[in-house]
Design a protein around this motif. Structure first.
Motif, PDB file in Angstrom:
ATOM      1  N   SER A   1     121.915  69.006  62.500  1.00 20.44           N
ATOM      2  CA  SER A   1     122.838  69.025  63.634  1.00 20.44           C
ATOM      3  C   SER A   1     124.272  68.766  63.162  1.00 20.44           C
ATOM      4  N   ALA A   2     124.415  67.897  62.181  1.00 21.13           N
ATOM      5  CA  ALA A   2     125.749  67.624  61.634  1.00 21.13           C
ATOM      6  C   ALA A   2     126.307  68.860  60.925  1.00 21.13           C
ATOM      7  N   GLN A   3     125.410  69.605  60.269  1.00 23.29           N
ATOM      8  CA  GLN A   3     125.846  70.821  59.598  1.00 23.29           C
ATOM      9  C   GLN A   3     126.323  71.858  60.606  1.00 23.29           C
ATOM     10  N   LEU A   4     125.668  71.942  61.745  1.00 23.22           N
ATOM     11  CA  LEU A   4     126.116  72.857  62.797  1.00 23.22           C
ATOM     12  C   LEU A   4     127.524  72.503  63.264  1.00 23.22           C
ATOM     13  N   GLN A   5     127.814  71.219  63.286  1.00 25.02           N
ATOM     14  CA  GLN A   5     129.152  70.797  63.657  1.00 25.02           C
ATOM     15  C   GLN A   5     130.186  71.295  62.637  1.00 25.02           C
ATOM     16  N   GLN A   6     129.798  71.324  61.365  1.00 25.66           N
ATOM     17  CA  GLN A   6     130.708  71.804  60.331  1.00 25.66           C
ATOM     18  C   GLN A   6     131.047  73.282  60.537  1.00 25.66           C
ATOM     19  N   TYR A   7     130.090  74.024  61.120  1.00 27.04           N
ATOM     20  CA  TYR A   7     130.313  75.453  61.356  1.00 27.04           C
ATOM     21  C   TYR A   7     131.364  75.716  62.435  1.00 27.04           C
ATOM     22  N   LEU A   8     131.714  74.668  63.174  1.00 25.41           N
ATOM     23  CA  LEU A   8     132.734  74.834  64.205  1.00 25.41           C
ATOM     24  C   LEU A   8     134.138  74.943  63.602  1.00 25.41           C
ATOM     25  N   LYS A   9     134.247  74.609  62.335  1.00 25.20           N
ATOM     26  CA  LYS A   9     135.526  74.727  61.633  1.00 25.20           C
ATOM     27  C   LYS A   9     135.388  75.781  60.537  1.00 25.20           C
ATOM     28  N   ILE A  10     136.191  76.825  60.612  1.00 28.34           N
ATOM     29  CA  ILE A  10     136.105  77.945  59.663  1.00 28.34           C
ATOM     30  C   ILE A  10     137.315  77.880  58.736  1.00 28.34           C
ATOM     31  N   THR A  11     137.027  77.877  57.431  1.00 26.95           N
ATOM     32  CA  THR A  11     138.082  77.753  56.424  1.00 26.95           C
ATOM     33  C   THR A  11     138.136  78.997  55.540  1.00 26.95           C
ATOM     34  N   ALA A  12     139.231  79.129  54.815  1.00 27.48           N
ATOM     35  CA  ALA A  12     139.424  80.291  53.931  1.00 27.48           C
ATOM     36  C   ALA A  12     138.568  80.143  52.674  1.00 27.48           C
ATOM     37  N   PRO A  13     137.811  81.181  52.302  1.00 20.94           N
ATOM     38  CA  PRO A  13     136.964  81.087  51.104  1.00 20.94           C
ATOM     39  C   PRO A  13     137.732  81.263  49.792  1.00 20.94           C
ATOM     40  N   PHE A  14     138.941  81.832  49.854  1.00 19.38           N
ATOM     41  CA  PHE A  14     139.759  82.014  48.659  1.00 19.38           C
ATOM     42  C   PHE A  14     141.208  82.249  49.081  1.00 19.38           C
ATOM     43  N   ASP A  15     142.099  82.207  48.099  1.00 17.56           N
ATOM     44  CA  ASP A  15     143.504  82.515  48.378  1.00 17.56           C
ATOM     45  C   ASP A  15     143.631  83.987  48.743  1.00 17.56           C
ATOM     46  N   GLY A  16     144.408  84.275  49.764  1.00 21.09           N
ATOM     47  CA  GLY A  16     144.568  85.673  50.150  1.00 21.09           C
ATOM     48  C   GLY A  16     145.517  85.834  51.320  1.00 21.09           C
ATOM     49  N   VAL A  17     145.363  86.945  51.999  1.00 28.60           N
ATOM     50  CA  VAL A  17     146.207  87.248  53.145  1.00 28.60           C
ATOM     51  C   VAL A  17     145.315  87.748  54.286  1.00 28.60           C
ATOM     52  N   VAL A  18     145.667  87.383  55.504  1.00 22.32           N
ATOM     53  CA  VAL A  18     144.905  87.822  56.677  1.00 22.32           C
ATOM     54  C   VAL A  18     145.289  89.266  56.988  1.00 22.32           C
ATOM     55  N   THR A  19     144.306  90.150  56.940  1.00 25.55           N
ATOM     56  CA  THR A  19     144.572  91.567  57.205  1.00 25.55           C
ATOM     57  C   THR A  19     144.166  91.988  58.618  1.00 25.55           C
ATOM     58  N   GLU A  20     143.258  91.217  59.241  1.00 28.13           N
ATOM     59  CA  GLU A  20     142.854  91.535  60.612  1.00 28.13           C
ATOM     60  C   GLU A  20     142.612  90.247  61.395  1.00 28.13           C
ATOM     61  N   LYS A  21     143.042  90.257  62.647  1.00 26.82           N
ATOM     62  CA  LYS A  21     142.779  89.151  63.574  1.00 26.82           C
ATOM     63  C   LYS A  21     142.268  89.783  64.867  1.00 26.82           C
ATOM     64  N   ASN A  22     141.021  89.457  65.219  1.00 25.55           N
ATOM     65  CA  ASN A  22     140.364  90.173  66.312  1.00 25.55           C
ATOM     66  C   ASN A  22     140.158  89.354  67.570  1.00 25.55           C
ATOM     67  N   VAL A  23     140.412  88.049  67.537  1.00 28.23           N
ATOM     68  CA  VAL A  23     140.158  87.207  68.717  1.00 28.23           C
ATOM     69  C   VAL A  23     141.358  86.312  68.985  1.00 28.23           C
ATOM     70  N   SER A  24     141.368  85.736  70.171  1.00 29.50           N
ATOM     71  CA  SER A  24     142.398  84.772  70.568  1.00 29.50           C
ATOM     72  C   SER A  24     141.715  83.524  71.106  1.00 29.50           C
ATOM     73  N   ALA A  25     142.493  82.501  71.345  1.00 26.07           N
ATOM     74  CA  ALA A  25     141.956  81.247  71.874  1.00 26.07           C
ATOM     75  C   ALA A  25     141.265  81.498  73.216  1.00 26.07           C
ATOM     76  N   GLY A  26     140.081  80.875  73.385  1.00 29.14           N
ATOM     77  CA  GLY A  26     139.329  81.020  74.622  1.00 29.14           C
ATOM     78  C   GLY A  26     138.226  82.056  74.556  1.00 29.14           C
ATOM     79  N   ALA A  27     138.205  82.877  73.526  1.00 31.90           N
ATOM     80  CA  ALA A  27     137.191  83.933  73.417  1.00 31.90           C
ATOM     81  C   ALA A  27     135.836  83.329  73.064  1.00 31.90           C
ATOM     82  N   LEU A  28     134.774  83.887  73.659  1.00 35.01           N
ATOM     83  CA  LEU A  28     133.412  83.472  73.353  1.00 35.01           C
ATOM     84  C   LEU A  28     132.913  84.310  72.171  1.00 35.01           C
TER      85      LEU A  28
END
Length: 368
Positions: free
Chosen positions: A173-200
């Motif tokens: 259950s604690a690990q599921l909580q960690q999934y609520l925070k998404i971090t960058a896996p490596f140095d890079g640049v964001v090429t696409e953003k598909n959602v906004s705040a409030g989206a399910l």
């Protein structure tokens, strides 16, 4: 007057005779195939020996620049987007927080699991203390019945197993909580953003959150045709141009290749790593690539004039025991006036320097 007519007829006859002789000479000359024929009907020809060589040669092919690493980020759990920290084009570093999700039910599950863990931990501690006290008392003969000691030991094992099980559920259950925070896996640049705040998002939703690409280092991919696949060697250098920067030439070195020929394109995909710390190249561009290649071993070369292309195929003519012999060949690359050939010939053969369809097999040949 009759005498004048006689002279005219005589002159015309001489002219006709002369034209006939010239026509016959021309006909005889046109029948001689690319050489001179002697009284033994032997055609005199110049010959050359095939040359073994392993030259470098240039090949221009289309290529494509791709991000060295690229990842599409999806949520592991179902929830609402609480906060999104980045946008398209933003530069990110490894471990940087990108998106925060909100899922109250996951928090409730964790709190419930934590409460169960505490209860089973207390039961386990009590059972252990009880067993240790009975075990100590059993040192005196007759103080504790053996069955009571066995019962306490059994309860200790049961409570211990229950505590371990509940603790594992709490960790999950604690690990599921960690999934609520998404971090960058490596140095890079964001090429696409598909959602906004409030989206399910998540749990069946196929919508990706972000796409991140590593562009400080790029992959230049080139499909090498099958006929040139063996000419790729370690250390091969390439230069390339892109339409974004006309007149500017970039360079790179060989990095890796697929060992298996692609069945659809009949080519070997080869990659060249391109350093791009300055960010001048964005990735995704099409490139015109110039490769400096070399065969893995020496091959045979002949003058291009020796090659005969006919309806029956491509061949060369070699002199064998004074007779013309047709040898089918396949062609490789061409460098200037020299042509790479593959066939049943060797460096010791005498190959006709200027080939012709008129030199049919078994034609008597005389080497000049």
């Amino acid at each position: 007057m009759k005498q004048n007519q006689y002279k005219l007829y005589r002159t015309q006859g001489l002219m006709l005779a002369l034209l006939f002789v010239l026509s016959a000479c021309h006909q005889e000359k046109s029948n001689v195939p690319h050489g001179t024929t002697n009284k033994k009907n032997e055609v005199q020809v110049s010959v050359v020996h095939p040359v073994l060589d392993q030259p470098y040669f240039s090949l221009e092919l289309p290529g494509e620049l791709k991000a060295y690493e690229e990842v599409v980020l999806y949520p592991k759990v179902k929830g609402f987007v609480k906060k999104i920290m980045v946008d398209r084009g933003a530069k990110v570093t490894k471990g940087q927080l990108l998106v925060v999700l909100e899922a109250p039910e996951i928090i409730q599950q964790y709190m419930s699991a934590k409460s169960d863990e505490q209860k089973f931990q207390e039961d386990y501690i009590y059972s252990r203390q009880s067993y240790e006290r009975l075990k100590k008392a059993a040192l005196k003969s007759g103080a504790v019945a053996e069955i009571e000691l066995d019962r306490a030991k059994s309860k200790l094992k049961k409570d211990s197993a229950a505590f371990i099980s509940v603790k594992a559920k709490t960790n999950a259950s604690a690990q599921l909580q960690q999934y609520l925070k998404i971090t960058a896996p490596f140095d890079g640049v964001v090429t696409e953003k598909n959602v906004s705040a409030g989206a399910l998002v998540g749990d069946g939703s196929q919508v990706a959150l972000l796409t991140i690409a590593q562009t400080q280092k790029l992959r230049l991919t080139v499909a090498i045709p099958e006929k040139h696949a063996q000419s790729i060697y370690n250390g091969i250098k390439v230069s390339f141009t892109v339409k974004n920067y006309p007149g500017k030439t970039f360079s790179s070195n060989f990095s890796r290749k697929s060992s298996v020929l692609d069945q659809k394109s009949r080519a070997v995909v080869t990659e060249f790593d391109v350093q791009n710390q300055s960010g001048i190249l964005g990735g995704g561009e099409y490139a015109q690539v110039k490769l400096n290649m070399r065969r893995p071993s020496s091959t045979l070369w002949l003058p291009a004039s020796s090659i005969v292309t006919a309806q029956s195929g491509v061949f060369v003519l070699k002199v064998e025991n004074g007779l013309a012999e047709s040898v089918p060949v396949s062609l490789g690359i061409r460098k200037g006036e020299l042509q790479e050939v593959f066939g049943d010939i060797n460096p010791q053969d005498h190959v006709v320097k200027v080939g012709s369809e008129e030199l049919t097999p078994k034609t008597k040949l005389l080497i000049k």
